[in-house]
Design a protein around this motif. Structure first.
Motif, PDB file in Angstrom:
ATOM      1  N   ASP A  79       1.161   5.764  -6.176  1.00  0.00           N
ATOM      2  CA  ASP A  79       0.670   6.587  -7.285  1.00  0.00           C
ATOM      3  C   ASP A  79       0.918   5.868  -8.614  1.00  0.00           C
ATOM      4  OD1 ASP A  79      -0.374   8.602  -8.777  1.00  0.00           O
ATOM      5  OD2 ASP A  79       1.395   9.896  -8.658  1.00  0.00           O
ATOM      6  N   PHE A  80       0.053   4.910  -8.941  1.00  0.00           N
ATOM      7  CA  PHE A  80       0.163   4.184 -10.200  1.00  0.00           C
ATOM      8  C   PHE A  80      -1.248   3.820 -10.661  1.00  0.00           C
ATOM      9  CE2 PHE A  80       0.375   1.094  -6.789  1.00  0.00           C
ATOM     10  CZ  PHE A  80      -0.522   0.108  -7.191  1.00  0.00           C
ATOM     11  N   THR A  81      -1.361   3.412 -11.919  1.00  0.00           N
ATOM     12  CA  THR A  81      -2.643   3.021 -12.493  1.00  0.00           C
ATOM     13  C   THR A  81      -2.523   1.609 -13.065  1.00  0.00           C
ATOM     14  OG1 THR A  81      -3.219   5.303 -13.073  1.00  0.00           O
ATOM     15  CG2 THR A  81      -4.396   3.557 -14.224  1.00  0.00           C
ATOM     16  N   ILE A  82      -3.466   0.764 -12.732  1.00  0.00           N
ATOM     17  CA  ILE A  82      -3.499  -0.578 -13.311  1.00  0.00           C
ATOM     18  C   ILE A  82      -4.801  -0.755 -14.077  1.00  0.00           C
ATOM     19  CG2 ILE A  82      -1.996  -1.677 -11.619  1.00  0.00           C
ATOM     20  CD1 ILE A  82      -4.499  -2.703 -10.188  1.00  0.00           C
ATOM     21  N   LYS A  83      -4.719  -1.507 -15.154  1.00  0.00           N
ATOM     22  CA  LYS A  83      -5.903  -1.849 -15.930  1.00  0.00           C
ATOM     23  C   LYS A  83      -6.127  -3.345 -15.764  1.00  0.00           C
ATOM     24  CE  LYS A  83      -7.688  -1.735 -20.666  1.00  0.00           C
ATOM     25  NZ  LYS A  83      -7.369  -1.391 -22.069  1.00  0.00           N
ATOM     26  N   VAL A  84      -7.220  -3.704 -15.121  1.00  0.00           N
ATOM     27  CA  VAL A  84      -7.421  -5.101 -14.729  1.00  0.00           C
ATOM     28  C   VAL A  84      -8.882  -5.519 -14.889  1.00  0.00           C
ATOM     29  CG1 VAL A  84      -5.508  -5.212 -13.080  1.00  0.00           C
ATOM     30  CG2 VAL A  84      -7.741  -4.382 -12.331  1.00  0.00           C
ATOM     31  N   LYS A  85      -9.053  -6.809 -14.996  1.00  0.00           N
ATOM     32  CA  LYS A  85     -10.382  -7.416 -14.977  1.00  0.00           C
ATOM     33  C   LYS A  85     -10.608  -7.998 -13.591  1.00  0.00           C
ATOM     34  CE  LYS A  85     -13.184 -10.955 -17.302  1.00  0.00           C
ATOM     35  NZ  LYS A  85     -13.203 -11.964 -18.400  1.00  0.00           N
ATOM     36  N   VAL A  86     -11.784  -7.735 -13.025  1.00  0.00           N
ATOM     37  CA  VAL A  86     -12.135  -8.348 -11.746  1.00  0.00           C
ATOM     38  C   VAL A  86     -12.529  -9.790 -12.047  1.00  0.00           C
ATOM     39  CG1 VAL A  86     -13.628  -8.283  -9.723  1.00  0.00           C
ATOM     40  CG2 VAL A  86     -12.877  -6.142 -10.778  1.00  0.00           C
ATOM     41  N   LEU A  87     -11.544 -10.673 -11.938  1.00  0.00           N
ATOM     42  CA  LEU A  87     -11.761 -12.066 -12.315  1.00  0.00           C
ATOM     43  C   LEU A  87     -12.704 -12.768 -11.335  1.00  0.00           C
ATOM     44  CD1 LEU A  87     -10.804 -14.041 -14.507  1.00  0.00           C
ATOM     45  CD2 LEU A  87      -8.992 -14.769 -12.938  1.00  0.00           C
ATOM     46  N   LYS A  88     -12.514 -12.493 -10.042  1.00  0.00           N
ATOM     47  CA  LYS A  88     -13.370 -13.065  -9.006  1.00  0.00           C
ATOM     48  C   LYS A  88     -13.641 -12.003  -7.944  1.00  0.00           C
ATOM     49  CE  LYS A  88     -14.243 -17.187 -10.388  1.00  0.00           C
ATOM     50  NZ  LYS A  88     -15.642 -17.658 -10.567  1.00  0.00           N
ATOM     51  N   LEU A  89     -14.850 -12.034  -7.410  1.00  0.00           N
ATOM     52  CA  LEU A  89     -15.247 -11.076  -6.376  1.00  0.00           C
ATOM     53  C   LEU A  89     -16.147 -11.783  -5.369  1.00  0.00           C
ATOM     54  CD1 LEU A  89     -16.334  -7.399  -6.817  1.00  0.00           C
ATOM     55  CD2 LEU A  89     -17.793  -8.946  -5.529  1.00  0.00           C
ATOM     56  N   TRP A  90     -15.847 -11.638  -4.099  1.00  0.00           N
ATOM     57  CA  TRP A  90     -16.688 -12.212  -3.046  1.00  0.00           C
ATOM     58  C   TRP A  90     -16.523 -11.383  -1.768  1.00  0.00           C
ATOM     59  CZ3 TRP A  90     -11.960 -13.907  -4.472  1.00  0.00           C
ATOM     60  CH2 TRP A  90     -11.022 -14.205  -3.501  1.00  0.00           C
ATOM     61  N   THR A  91     -17.325 -11.655  -0.780  1.00  0.00           N
ATOM     62  CA  THR A  91     -17.260 -10.914   0.481  1.00  0.00           C
ATOM     63  C   THR A  91     -16.897 -11.850   1.622  1.00  0.00           C
ATOM     64  OG1 THR A  91     -19.639 -11.208   0.874  1.00  0.00           O
ATOM     65  CG2 THR A  91     -18.941  -9.182  -0.241  1.00  0.00           C
TER      66      THR A  91
ATOM     67  N   PHE B 148      -7.751   1.348 -12.179  1.00  0.00           N
ATOM     68  CA  PHE B 148      -7.680   1.784 -10.789  1.00  0.00           C
ATOM     69  C   PHE B 148      -6.443   2.646 -10.602  1.00  0.00           C
ATOM     70  CE2 PHE B 148      -9.815  -2.468 -10.196  1.00  0.00           C
ATOM     71  CZ  PHE B 148     -11.060  -1.957  -9.864  1.00  0.00           C
ATOM     72  N   THR B 149      -6.610   3.766  -9.925  1.00  0.00           N
ATOM     73  CA  THR B 149      -5.502   4.677  -9.648  1.00  0.00           C
ATOM     74  C   THR B 149      -5.389   4.935  -8.157  1.00  0.00           C
ATOM     75  OG1 THR B 149      -5.710   5.803 -11.788  1.00  0.00           O
ATOM     76  CG2 THR B 149      -4.572   7.006 -10.053  1.00  0.00           C
ATOM     77  N   THR B 150      -4.151   5.041  -7.673  1.00  0.00           N
ATOM     78  CA  THR B 150      -3.834   5.332  -6.272  1.00  0.00           C
ATOM     79  C   THR B 150      -4.337   4.201  -5.364  1.00  0.00           C
ATOM     80  OG1 THR B 150      -4.152   7.682  -6.772  1.00  0.00           O
ATOM     81  CG2 THR B 150      -3.820   7.080  -4.465  1.00  0.00           C
ATOM     82  N   LEU B 151      -3.485   3.203  -5.192  1.00  0.00           N
ATOM     83  CA  LEU B 151      -3.808   2.029  -4.393  1.00  0.00           C
ATOM     84  C   LEU B 151      -2.700   1.772  -3.384  1.00  0.00           C
ATOM     85  CD1 LEU B 151      -4.702  -0.040  -7.532  1.00  0.00           C
ATOM     86  CD2 LEU B 151      -6.389   0.460  -5.763  1.00  0.00           C
ATOM     87  N   SER B 152      -3.073   1.165  -2.287  1.00  0.00           N
ATOM     88  CA  SER B 152      -2.090   0.796  -1.272  1.00  0.00           C
ATOM     89  C   SER B 152      -1.620  -0.632  -1.531  1.00  0.00           C
ATOM     90  CB  SER B 152      -2.708   0.894   0.126  1.00  0.00           C
ATOM     91  OG  SER B 152      -1.809   0.403   1.107  1.00  0.00           O
ATOM     92  N   VAL B 153      -0.315  -0.839  -1.506  1.00  0.00           N
ATOM     93  CA  VAL B 153       0.256  -2.169  -1.732  1.00  0.00           C
ATOM     94  C   VAL B 153       1.100  -2.544  -0.529  1.00  0.00           C
ATOM     95  CG1 VAL B 153       1.688  -3.606  -3.232  1.00  0.00           C
ATOM     96  CG2 VAL B 153       0.334  -1.740  -4.207  1.00  0.00           C
ATOM     97  N   ALA B 154       0.862  -3.718   0.005  1.00  0.00           N
ATOM     98  CA  ALA B 154       1.605  -4.172   1.174  1.00  0.00           C
ATOM     99  C   ALA B 154       1.844  -5.677   1.065  1.00  0.00           C
ATOM    100  CB  ALA B 154       0.848  -3.849   2.462  1.00  0.00           C
ATOM    101  N   LYS B 155       2.760  -6.176   1.857  1.00  0.00           N
ATOM    102  CA  LYS B 155       3.053  -7.605   1.861  1.00  0.00           C
ATOM    103  C   LYS B 155       1.818  -8.383   2.303  1.00  0.00           C
ATOM    104  CE  LYS B 155       6.321 -11.060   3.558  1.00  0.00           C
ATOM    105  NZ  LYS B 155       7.501 -11.316   4.421  1.00  0.00           N
TER     106      LYS B 155
END
Length: 345
Positions: free
Chosen positions: A18-30, A79-86
């Motif tokens: 439960d956190f919010t980050i403000k970020v730029k999508v620097l790179k995006l690919w599939t 972005f709000t409410t994200l899953s973070v894992a190793k």
């Protein structure tokens, strides 16, 4: 989505989603599915916050419907409410962030676009050339490099546009050289610049998210698909600072704008195959039993119709998997020893 307190990437708590980050999508690919190359498996991103920190993120196929049309490279989001894992990448994957964790979008994730973001933040973190040349940095880790172009080749053509390339040599402020290979449109971008601009002044290049190459003991870096970014003499702080240090250097006069041309011998695939490899008959290829690279010359006298046009192999090392028939242990051990030498029929 209600306005929440912004958390910086380096302060993300993996235990709390439960956190919010403000970020730029620097790179995006599939990434495509390993089972079906025509099917998308995930959307991969490199996210950049206002402090210049980077983190990798992804959206899996089951949530494409929610995020695929909303996400755009270069846009800024909260972005709000994200899953973070190793982050446990495949051994052959490339790592783009120093952080040990990775973000995954979940069904509860929300996003909204934001316009307030500094323009001069790129998340650049330069690596010393000597560390690359001395093989200190793992080849799995992407690197950012900056230097003056001191030599180049012409474009080395290919029938496929993404396979054409240009080789450069960059020199850093300590006078250390680094070999750089740029592929596809990056090669065209640099070649066009060098061909159309006056290079009496030093040409400073940044290659961000470069892949380390260790080809037969020759170390260098190369562009990595479309993930890489190339800056050429652009008006950004990192290049300005590099030029200022270059001007103060006592040996800066030696780094003139003269760029030497590296001569290359273009070899066709046919010539590379036939001229650079030894040719052997089937009989001569059986002895001695050792690992070699050569071409076997023979005549096809028939094609078995009861065998499929494919075979099982290891997906990592691509070695053929051979089923050993029922036989005694001595025969099995002899066969395994023979197969370990790399002879597969």
């Amino acid at each position: 989505m209600a306005t929440s307190k912004i958390t910086f990437i380096k302060d993300i708590d993996p235990v709390n989603s439960d956190f919010t980050i403000k970020v730029k999508v620097l790179k995006l690919w599939t990434l495509n599915s390993k089972f079906n190359e025509n099917e998308k498996y995930s959307i991969e991103m490199i996210l950049l916050d206002e402090q210049g920190s980077l983190i990798q993120a992804n959206v899996f196929q089951n949530l494409f419907y929610k995020f695929e049309k909303s996400l755009r490279e270069g846009s800024v989001y909260e972005f709000t409410t994200l899953s973070v894992a190793k982050h446990n990448p495949h051994p052959k994957s490339t790592i783009f962030s120093d952080l040990p964790n990775k973000i995954t979008f979940i069904r509860e994730t929300e996003l909204k676009e934001s316009l307030n973001f500094p323009k001069n933040v790129f998340g650049l973190s330069f690596v010393d050339f000597q560390k690359i040349n001395s093989k200190v940095i793992p080849t799995q880790r992407s690197v950012d490099v900056i230097g003056v172009v001191v030599s180049r080749t012409t474009i080395i053509p290919s029938q496929k546009k993404d396979k054409q390339r240009i080789h450069l040599e960059l020199k850093n402020l300590d006078g250390v050289l680094l070999k750089v290979t740029l592929w596809g449109h990056f090669a065209n971008k640099v070649s066009d610049y060098l061909d159309t601009h006056n290079t009496d002044d030093c040409v400073v290049i940044i290659v961000q998210f470069a892949k380390i190459n260790d080809y037969r003991g020759n170390i260098g870096v190369a562009s990595y698909y479309d993930v890489t970014t190339v800056f050429i003499n652009t008006d950004i702080d990192e290049i300005k600072q590099f030029r200022e240090k270059l001007a103060k250097d006592n040996e800066s006069s030696q780094l003139s704008g003269t760029i030497s041309l590296i001569r290359t011998k273009h070899v066709s695939l046919n010539d590379d195959f036939l001229k650079n490899n030894e040719v052997k008959t089937i009989y001569k290829s059986k002895e001695p039993v050792q690992v070699e690279e050569f071409i076997i010359v023979g005549t096809i006298i028939g094609i078995r119709q009861d065998k499929p046009w494919c075979y099982q192999s290891c997906p990592d090392c691509h070695v053929k998997a051979v089923e050993i028939p029922d036989c005694n242990e001595d025969v099995k051990l002899s066969l395994l020893k023979f197969l370990s030498q790399g002879f597969f029929f």
